[in-house]
Design a protein around this motif. Structure first.
Motif, PDB file in Angstrom:
ATOM      1  N   THR A   1     -33.806  24.407  10.213  1.00  0.00           N
ATOM      2  CA  THR A   1     -34.395  23.258  10.892  1.00  0.00           C
ATOM      3  C   THR A   1     -35.890  23.473  11.129  1.00  0.00           C
ATOM      4  OG1 THR A   1     -33.676  24.227  12.991  1.00  0.00           O
ATOM      5  CG2 THR A   1     -32.263  22.549  12.013  1.00  0.00           C
ATOM      6  N   GLU A   2     -36.291  24.708  11.389  1.00  0.00           N
ATOM      7  CA  GLU A   2     -37.720  25.002  11.557  1.00  0.00           C
ATOM      8  C   GLU A   2     -38.482  24.737  10.260  1.00  0.00           C
ATOM      9  OE1 GLU A   2     -38.033  28.975  12.943  1.00  0.00           O
ATOM     10  OE2 GLU A   2     -37.305  28.534  14.956  1.00  0.00           O
ATOM     11  N   ASP A   3     -37.903  25.151   9.144  1.00  0.00           N
ATOM     12  CA  ASP A   3     -38.536  24.916   7.849  1.00  0.00           C
ATOM     13  C   ASP A   3     -38.662  23.423   7.572  1.00  0.00           C
ATOM     14  OD1 ASP A   3     -38.687  27.621   7.502  1.00  0.00           O
ATOM     15  OD2 ASP A   3     -36.923  27.776   6.225  1.00  0.00           O
ATOM     16  N   TRP A   4     -37.596  22.694   7.860  1.00  0.00           N
ATOM     17  CA  TRP A   4     -37.641  21.244   7.660  1.00  0.00           C
ATOM     18  C   TRP A   4     -38.637  20.588   8.607  1.00  0.00           C
ATOM     19  CZ3 TRP A   4     -36.379  18.049   4.007  1.00  0.00           C
ATOM     20  CH2 TRP A   4     -35.413  18.424   3.055  1.00  0.00           C
ATOM     21  N   ASP A   5     -38.722  21.060   9.838  1.00  0.00           N
ATOM     22  CA  ASP A   5     -39.685  20.504  10.793  1.00  0.00           C
ATOM     23  C   ASP A   5     -41.120  20.671  10.294  1.00  0.00           C
ATOM     24  OD1 ASP A   5     -37.711  19.702  12.477  1.00  0.00           O
ATOM     25  OD2 ASP A   5     -37.921  21.363  13.895  1.00  0.00           O
ATOM     26  N   ILE A   6     -41.418  21.847   9.742  1.00  0.00           N
ATOM     27  CA  ILE A   6     -42.763  22.114   9.233  1.00  0.00           C
ATOM     28  C   ILE A   6     -43.109  21.162   8.088  1.00  0.00           C
ATOM     29  CG2 ILE A   6     -44.195  23.814   8.026  1.00  0.00           C
ATOM     30  CD1 ILE A   6     -42.652  25.994   9.566  1.00  0.00           C
TER      31      ILE A   6
ATOM     32  N   CYS B   1     -43.048  12.863   6.640  1.00  0.00           N
ATOM     33  CA  CYS B   1     -41.871  12.307   5.988  1.00  0.00           C
ATOM     34  C   CYS B   1     -40.646  12.614   6.838  1.00  0.00           C
ATOM     35  CB  CYS B   1     -41.715  12.900   4.589  1.00  0.00           C
ATOM     36  SG  CYS B   1     -41.630  14.720   4.580  1.00  0.00           S
ATOM     37  N   CYS B   2     -39.473  12.170   6.362  1.00  0.00           N
ATOM     38  CA  CYS B   2     -38.253  12.404   7.132  1.00  0.00           C
ATOM     39  C   CYS B   2     -37.063  12.512   6.185  1.00  0.00           C
ATOM     40  CB  CYS B   2     -38.032  11.270   8.118  1.00  0.00           C
ATOM     41  SG  CYS B   2     -36.729  11.611   9.327  1.00  0.00           S
ATOM     42  N   GLY B   3     -36.329  13.607   6.283  1.00  0.00           N
ATOM     43  CA  GLY B   3     -35.170  13.812   5.426  1.00  0.00           C
ATOM     44  C   GLY B   3     -35.552  14.068   3.978  1.00  0.00           C
TER      45      GLY B   3
ATOM     46  N   GLY C   1     -28.286  10.055  12.106  1.00  0.00           N
ATOM     47  CA  GLY C   1     -28.460   9.694  13.514  1.00  0.00           C
ATOM     48  C   GLY C   1     -29.087  10.759  14.384  1.00  0.00           C
ATOM     49  N   THR C   2     -29.024  12.020  13.980  1.00  0.00           N
ATOM     50  CA  THR C   2     -29.620  13.108  14.769  1.00  0.00           C
ATOM     51  C   THR C   2     -31.015  13.437  14.205  1.00  0.00           C
ATOM     52  OG1 THR C   2     -28.528  14.743  13.351  1.00  0.00           O
ATOM     53  CG2 THR C   2     -27.380  14.091  15.388  1.00  0.00           C
ATOM     54  N   VAL C   3     -31.916  12.489  14.333  1.00  0.00           N
ATOM     55  CA  VAL C   3     -33.255  12.624  13.746  1.00  0.00           C
ATOM     56  C   VAL C   3     -34.099  13.591  14.580  1.00  0.00           C
ATOM     57  CG1 VAL C   3     -35.295  11.390  12.933  1.00  0.00           C
ATOM     58  CG2 VAL C   3     -33.059  10.244  12.972  1.00  0.00           C
ATOM     59  N   PRO C   4     -34.682  14.608  13.971  1.00  0.00           N
ATOM     60  CA  PRO C   4     -35.518  15.563  14.724  1.00  0.00           C
ATOM     61  C   PRO C   4     -36.856  14.955  15.120  1.00  0.00           C
ATOM     62  CG  PRO C   4     -35.598  16.058  12.387  1.00  0.00           C
ATOM     63  CD  PRO C   4     -34.572  14.972  12.545  1.00  0.00           C
ATOM     64  N   LEU C   5     -37.484  15.552  16.128  1.00  0.00           N
ATOM     65  CA  LEU C   5     -38.772  15.048  16.614  1.00  0.00           C
ATOM     66  C   LEU C   5     -39.880  15.166  15.565  1.00  0.00           C
ATOM     67  CD1 LEU C   5     -38.794  16.479  20.262  1.00  0.00           C
ATOM     68  CD2 LEU C   5     -38.308  14.136  19.540  1.00  0.00           C
ATOM     69  N   ALA C   6     -39.700  16.053  14.598  1.00  0.00           N
ATOM     70  CA  ALA C   6     -40.715  16.234  13.553  1.00  0.00           C
ATOM     71  C   ALA C   6     -40.879  14.985  12.696  1.00  0.00           C
ATOM     72  CB  ALA C   6     -40.351  17.423  12.666  1.00  0.00           C
ATOM     73  N   CYS C   7     -39.873  14.100  12.731  1.00  0.00           N
ATOM     74  CA  CYS C   7     -39.941  12.854  11.957  1.00  0.00           C
ATOM     75  C   CYS C   7     -40.729  11.762  12.685  1.00  0.00           C
ATOM     76  CB  CYS C   7     -38.534  12.329  11.672  1.00  0.00           C
ATOM     77  SG  CYS C   7     -37.649  13.262  10.411  1.00  0.00           S
ATOM     78  N   CYS C   8     -41.055  12.020  13.936  1.00  0.00           N
ATOM     79  CA  CYS C   8     -41.720  11.000  14.749  1.00  0.00           C
ATOM     80  C   CYS C   8     -43.183  10.848  14.358  1.00  0.00           C
ATOM     81  CB  CYS C   8     -41.619  11.380  16.213  1.00  0.00           C
ATOM     82  SG  CYS C   8     -42.144  10.060  17.329  1.00  0.00           S
ATOM     83  N   LYS C   9     -43.646   9.589  14.273  1.00  0.00           N
ATOM     84  CA  LYS C   9     -45.041   9.316  13.908  1.00  0.00           C
ATOM     85  C   LYS C   9     -46.001   9.678  15.028  1.00  0.00           C
ATOM     86  CE  LYS C   9     -44.307   5.572  10.565  1.00  0.00           C
ATOM     87  NZ  LYS C   9     -44.647   4.179  10.207  1.00  0.00           N
TER      88      LYS C   9
END
Length: 228
Positions: free
Chosen positions: A134-139, A146-148, A157-165
């Protein structure tokens, strides 16, 4: 005149190899650092050995060993080391050309393979408590905005905060809609010219190194003076 030319070739090759030995050391150190922090191997769960860290460590080690051979062979005027340096550079160049052709021919297969690996990675870490993935994906999501893999729906539905604009998602969550895989492809296409230039420069340097090594080898053979 011949001796002056020999000295020039000798010290030019020593300088050339010493610089590349330092560069190889930097690449190796960077690979070790990434392995200790985050090697991004989690993005390729079925092929963790293809991580960025492992690639940098292998590349840095090869560069350091080859450069050391060339530097020592030039310094000692050792024909055996010089010809070994020449042969290794030739083999590396042939391998690079072969890999480039294979990658070009199998571009679609590689594209499909990477897409499946990314999807497997995301699925693995949405159904587990692992933090490294999840850390790698967040980075990646934060850096490429981007997201996903294909889009926000990949997170189920469990979207991480890293996807937030926005930097603060507390009030009204607005997410990036574009998938990271497409973003990564766009980044690579945008930097395609730079990658091509880098490959050409490396090839030219390899040819120069081979030419210097063989010319020095021939000069030493004709003069009959070399390290015993």
């Amino acid at each position: 005149m011949a001796q002056s030319c020999l000295k020039f070739l000798k010290y030019a090759l020593i300088t050339f190899n010493f610089i590349f030995w330092l560069c190889g050391g930097i690449v190796l150190a960077l690979g070790i650092y990434l392995m200790m922090t985050s090697n991004y191997g989690s993005l390729l769960p079925n092929q963790p050995s293809l991580s960025v860290a492992n690639t940098l460590i292998i590349t840095g080690t090869i560069v350091m060993v080859v450069s050391f051979l060339g530097c020592l062979g030039s310094l000692k005027e050792n024909k055996c080391l010089l010809i070994t340096f020449f042969i290794i550079l030739l083999i590396l160049m042939m391998v690079e050309i072969a890999m480039s052709i294979i990658l070009l021919i199998n571009e679609e297969k590689i594209d499909g393979f990477l897409l499946k690996e990314f999807e497997a990675s995301l699925q693995k870490y949405t159904h587990s408590n692992a933090t490294q993935g999840t850390e790698d994906w967040d980075i990646i999501q934060h850096k490429f905005m981007c997201c996903g893999v294909k889009g926000i729906d990949d997170w189920n539905g469990t979207v991480p905060l890293a996807c937030c604009k926005e930097s603060n998602c507390a009030n009204g969550k607005i997410y990036w809609q574009e998938g990271c895989y497409e973003k990564l492809k766009q980044w690579f296409e945008y930097n395609y010219l730079n990658v091509g230039i880098g490959i050409i420069v490396i090839s030219i340097i390899q040819v120069l190194g081979m030419s210097f090594a063989m010319t020095l080898y021939c000069h030493i053979s004709k003069s009959g003076i070399f390290f015993q």
